[in-house]
Design a protein around this motif. Sequence first.
Motif, PDB file in Angstrom:
ATOM      1  N   UNK B  31      22.741  18.649  17.745  1.00  0.00           N
ATOM      2  CA  UNK B  31      22.356  17.691  16.722  1.00  0.00           C
ATOM      3  C   UNK B  31      21.231  18.298  15.892  1.00  0.00           C
ATOM      4  N   UNK B  95      18.347  18.723  18.669  1.00  0.00           N
ATOM      5  CA  UNK B  95      18.377  18.174  20.022  1.00  0.00           C
ATOM      6  C   UNK B  95      19.680  18.563  20.691  1.00  0.00           C
ATOM      7  N   UNK B  96      19.593  18.591  22.014  1.00  0.00           N
ATOM      8  CA  UNK B  96      20.731  19.043  22.817  1.00  0.00           C
ATOM      9  C   UNK B  96      21.806  17.980  22.907  1.00  0.00           C
ATOM     10  N   UNK B  97      21.362  16.756  23.049  1.00  0.00           N
ATOM     11  CA  UNK B  97      22.275  15.649  23.199  1.00  0.00           C
ATOM     12  C   UNK B  97      21.579  14.530  23.931  1.00  0.00           C
ATOM     13  N   UNK B 100      17.874  14.134  25.866  1.00  0.00           N
ATOM     14  CA  UNK B 100      16.879  15.105  25.422  1.00  0.00           C
ATOM     15  C   UNK B 100      16.184  14.664  24.155  1.00  0.00           C
ATOM     16  N   UNK B 101      14.898  14.987  24.065  1.00  0.00           N
ATOM     17  CA  UNK B 101      14.161  14.647  22.860  1.00  0.00           C
ATOM     18  C   UNK B 101      14.452  15.617  21.729  1.00  0.00           C
ATOM     19  N   UNK B 102      13.940  15.302  20.568  1.00  0.00           N
ATOM     20  CA  UNK B 102      14.105  16.147  19.395  1.00  0.00           C
ATOM     21  C   UNK B 102      12.980  17.187  19.379  1.00  0.00           C
ATOM     22  N   UNK B 103      13.329  18.435  19.160  1.00  0.00           N
ATOM     23  CA  UNK B 103      12.332  19.495  19.005  1.00  0.00           C
ATOM     24  C   UNK B 103      12.164  19.778  17.520  1.00  0.00           C
TER      25      UNK B 103
END
Lengths: 111, 113
Positions: B31, B95-97, B100-103
């Motif tokens: 994402x 984000x991974x999915x 997981x949080x947004x980096x």
Amino acid sequence: QKEVEQDPGPLSVPEGAIVSLNCTYSNSAFQYFMWYRQYSRKGPELLMYTYSSGNKEDGRFTAQVDKSSKYISLFIRDSQPSDSATYLCAMSPVYGQNFVFGPGTRLSVLP
Amino acid sequence: EPEVTQTPSHQVTQMGQEVILRCVPISNHLYFYWYRQILGQKVEFLVSFYNNEISEKSEIFDDQFSVERPDGSNFTLKIRSTKLEDSAMYFCASSEGQGGGYTFGSGTRLTVV
């Protein structure tokens, strides 16, 4: 009423204090919650990610979500001067879409 | 630790010019997002991108804005004809999915003169 609210601060505490940062929200559909730390003119740094209600702990940080009260908190134990930053909460009803950010709380930890 | 990389860190452009802001998300993330932050204001959502298409966009993301993932690594934001009010920090995130949080990246400071 704004969608996500935070006390803007600034909040000043002595080194070693326990800090409590809070957000309230109006949209009962929010179920994904994040806390970020942002230093001046830098990108937000993810601290905690939680889903639905409950507590989550990571090192000195504890996140709490109370969906019934539409209230989330971030606790920082043994606060350090390096924790001085703006703390942002963010939340969304659906993962992978718009996370709505609060305006942020400025924290100063005094040595 | 994996990070989101944004270039350039600072861009100055004249009003009416086109700009492209570039991002390299974390490699296994699925994402992708663009946010912006006008100086002294809160972080605002622009657009989210998943499976090679826009999944959501805000009212800010009008016809002047577009996003692309031209290859397997880059994610770009284009502003076709910049306005003074487009001056802001633009943050890319990935984000991974679920779970997981947004980096976020460090941002591109866009100054329109």
